[in-house]
Design a protein around this motif. Structure first.
Motif, PDB file in Angstrom:
ATOM      1  N   UNK A 171      19.578 -40.478 -16.532  1.00 42.11           N
ATOM      2  CA  UNK A 171      19.647 -40.591 -15.071  1.00 42.11           C
ATOM      3  C   UNK A 171      20.979 -40.048 -14.582  1.00 42.11           C
ATOM      4  N   UNK A 172      21.100 -39.959 -13.256  1.00 44.41           N
ATOM      5  CA  UNK A 172      22.307 -39.379 -12.664  1.00 44.41           C
ATOM      6  C   UNK A 172      23.365 -40.417 -12.327  1.00 44.41           C
ATOM      7  N   UNK A 173      23.139 -41.677 -12.706  1.00 43.92           N
ATOM      8  CA  UNK A 173      24.125 -42.724 -12.465  1.00 43.92           C
ATOM      9  C   UNK A 173      24.053 -43.376 -11.104  1.00 43.92           C
TER      10      UNK A 173
ATOM     11  N   UNK B  66      10.162 -44.698 -26.236  1.00 45.22           N
ATOM     12  CA  UNK B  66      11.143 -44.340 -25.214  1.00 45.22           C
ATOM     13  C   UNK B  66      12.549 -44.676 -25.686  1.00 45.22           C
ATOM     14  N   UNK B  67      13.446 -43.705 -25.563  1.00 47.09           N
ATOM     15  CA  UNK B  67      14.864 -43.920 -25.857  1.00 47.09           C
ATOM     16  C   UNK B  67      15.652 -43.499 -24.627  1.00 47.09           C
ATOM     17  N   UNK B  68      16.788 -44.137 -24.415  1.00 50.03           N
ATOM     18  CA  UNK B  68      17.571 -43.874 -23.205  1.00 50.03           C
ATOM     19  C   UNK B  68      18.983 -43.492 -23.588  1.00 50.03           C
ATOM     20  N   UNK B  69      19.562 -42.575 -22.824  1.00 44.38           N
ATOM     21  CA  UNK B  69      20.916 -42.134 -23.095  1.00 44.38           C
ATOM     22  C   UNK B  69      21.443 -41.274 -21.970  1.00 44.38           C
ATOM     23  N   UNK B  70      22.628 -40.706 -22.162  1.00 43.61           N
ATOM     24  CA  UNK B  70      23.211 -39.847 -21.123  1.00 43.61           C
ATOM     25  C   UNK B  70      22.477 -38.515 -21.049  1.00 43.61           C
ATOM     26  N   UNK B  71      22.625 -37.797 -19.931  1.00 48.75           N
ATOM     27  CA  UNK B  71      21.969 -36.491 -19.800  1.00 48.75           C
ATOM     28  C   UNK B  71      22.673 -35.439 -20.651  1.00 48.75           C
ATOM     29  N   UNK B  72      22.356 -35.446 -21.931  1.00 49.68           N
ATOM     30  CA  UNK B  72      23.019 -34.583 -22.902  1.00 49.68           C
ATOM     31  C   UNK B  72      21.965 -33.956 -23.802  1.00 49.68           C
ATOM     32  N   UNK B  73      21.889 -32.643 -23.812  1.00 55.49           N
ATOM     33  CA  UNK B  73      20.838 -31.950 -24.553  1.00 55.49           C
ATOM     34  C   UNK B  73      20.927 -32.189 -26.050  1.00 55.49           C
TER      35      UNK B  73
ATOM     36  N   UNK C 238      14.202 -37.352 -16.300  1.00 52.29           N
ATOM     37  CA  UNK C 238      15.487 -37.481 -15.616  1.00 52.29           C
ATOM     38  C   UNK C 238      15.289 -38.252 -14.326  1.00 52.29           C
ATOM     39  N   UNK C 239      15.909 -39.428 -14.217  1.00 53.81           N
ATOM     40  CA  UNK C 239      15.834 -40.221 -12.999  1.00 53.81           C
ATOM     41  C   UNK C 239      17.031 -39.929 -12.115  1.00 53.81           C
ATOM     42  N   UNK C 240      16.770 -39.542 -10.884  1.00 49.84           N
ATOM     43  CA  UNK C 240      17.881 -39.288  -9.985  1.00 49.84           C
ATOM     44  C   UNK C 240      17.517 -38.325  -8.882  1.00 49.84           C
TER      45      UNK C 240
ATOM     46  N   UNK D 154      22.918 -32.077 -11.206  1.00 53.32           N
ATOM     47  CA  UNK D 154      22.890 -32.760 -12.504  1.00 53.32           C
ATOM     48  C   UNK D 154      21.564 -32.508 -13.218  1.00 53.32           C
ATOM     49  N   UNK D 155      20.462 -32.544 -12.462  1.00 53.87           N
ATOM     50  CA  UNK D 155      19.146 -32.318 -13.069  1.00 53.87           C
ATOM     51  C   UNK D 155      19.024 -30.887 -13.578  1.00 53.87           C
ATOM     52  N   UNK D 156      19.500 -29.910 -12.801  1.00 56.40           N
ATOM     53  CA  UNK D 156      19.430 -28.515 -13.237  1.00 56.40           C
ATOM     54  C   UNK D 156      20.230 -28.302 -14.518  1.00 56.40           C
TER      55      UNK D 156
END
Length: 251
Positions: A48-50, A71-78, A91-93, A98-100
């Motif tokens: 998510x975008x925080x 389902x696993x959750x973490x920072x937006x990191x490829x 991606x929630x936000x 940030x999404x792009x």
């Protein structure tokens, strides 16, 4: 934490004074999980975008995901997506930048990963800024209907007059603006000579039952949300979002 009291400063005096005809974030999370299952996703990485909105819908998607989805959750990191061996990314936000950045990075690492985004990112401007690789695997949800899923009342009372006035089809979200005004007018009509009394109008809206609205039959539940949850999913065709699937995500 603290909801709804923290967001209703006069909750004790007036009770709930907010209601909506657009389905809730919780309903959208259910629709997203339904689409993940339809797409055959086995493991989804959720980021998510925080923002409060982003965290809330990401939490709801993770909460609703279950077998066969891991389902696993973490920072937006490829790189975290790659190490998790996820075949889907949510991606929630509402942050388009940030999404792009996240989606483009994921798609460049693995062009087969499916990318899912919420209605806050349902915008042509967002899609046009994505890489070609990311566009090809993007799925975006939005409240609304496909044309053949519309109630008959919607076609005659909303779509036909809209097309006649503006010479193009309405976006999936537009019907909710029409219904919101119609519902308020119905509450005022029910209140009659008491339509200038705040508490009466609020009570009548919270107790609305719309049996033949452009959205179909629905009521307002005790939390102020509609008892129906119509969503569409869109994919990119060229550089434009095109709805292709309808999901009724009622609880």
């Amino acid at each position: 934490s603290g909801a709804p009291s923290d967001y209703y400063e006069s909750l004790k005096s007036y009770g709930r004074t907010f209601a909506r005809v657009v389905p809730t974030t919780a309903a959208e999370a259910r629709a997203q999980v339904s689409e993940m299952r339809s797409l055959g996703i086995r493991k989804v990485y959720i980021a998510d975008d925080g923002s409060p909105y982003g965290r809330a819908i990401a939490y709801a998607v993770k909460h609703d995901a279950g077998a066969p989805i891991n389902a696993v959750q973490g920072p937006p990191n490829a790189s975290r997506v790659a190490s998790a061996a996820a075949d889907g990314v949510y991606f929630g936000g509402s942050s388009t930048s940030a999404a792009r950045t996240f989606f483009d990075s994921v798609a460049s690492n693995d062009p087969h990963v499916k990318l899912l985004a919420p209605s806050a990112l349902y915008a042509q401007s967002f899609v046009q800024g994505l890489s070609v690789a990311a566009r090809g695997h993007l799925y975006v949800s939005s409240p609304g209907f496909l044309p053949h899923n519309l109630p008959a009342t919607a076609k005659s009372d909303f779509v036909a007059p809209f097309v006649a006035a503006y010479h193009h089809q309405p976006s999936p979200q537009a019907i909710f603006g029409f219904e919101a005004v119609s519902a308020v007018l119905a509450a005022l009509d029910k209140a009659g000579s008491s339509a200038d009394e705040r508490s009466t109008v609020v009570r009548d809206f919270m107790n609305l039952h719309r049996s033949s609205s452009v959205l179909g039959s629905y009521s307002i539940d005790r939390y102020g949300g509609p008892t129906i949850a119509p969503f569409v999913f869109a994919r990119v065709r060229g550089t434009a979002l095109q709805p292709y699937r309808f999901v009724q995500a009622n609880g």
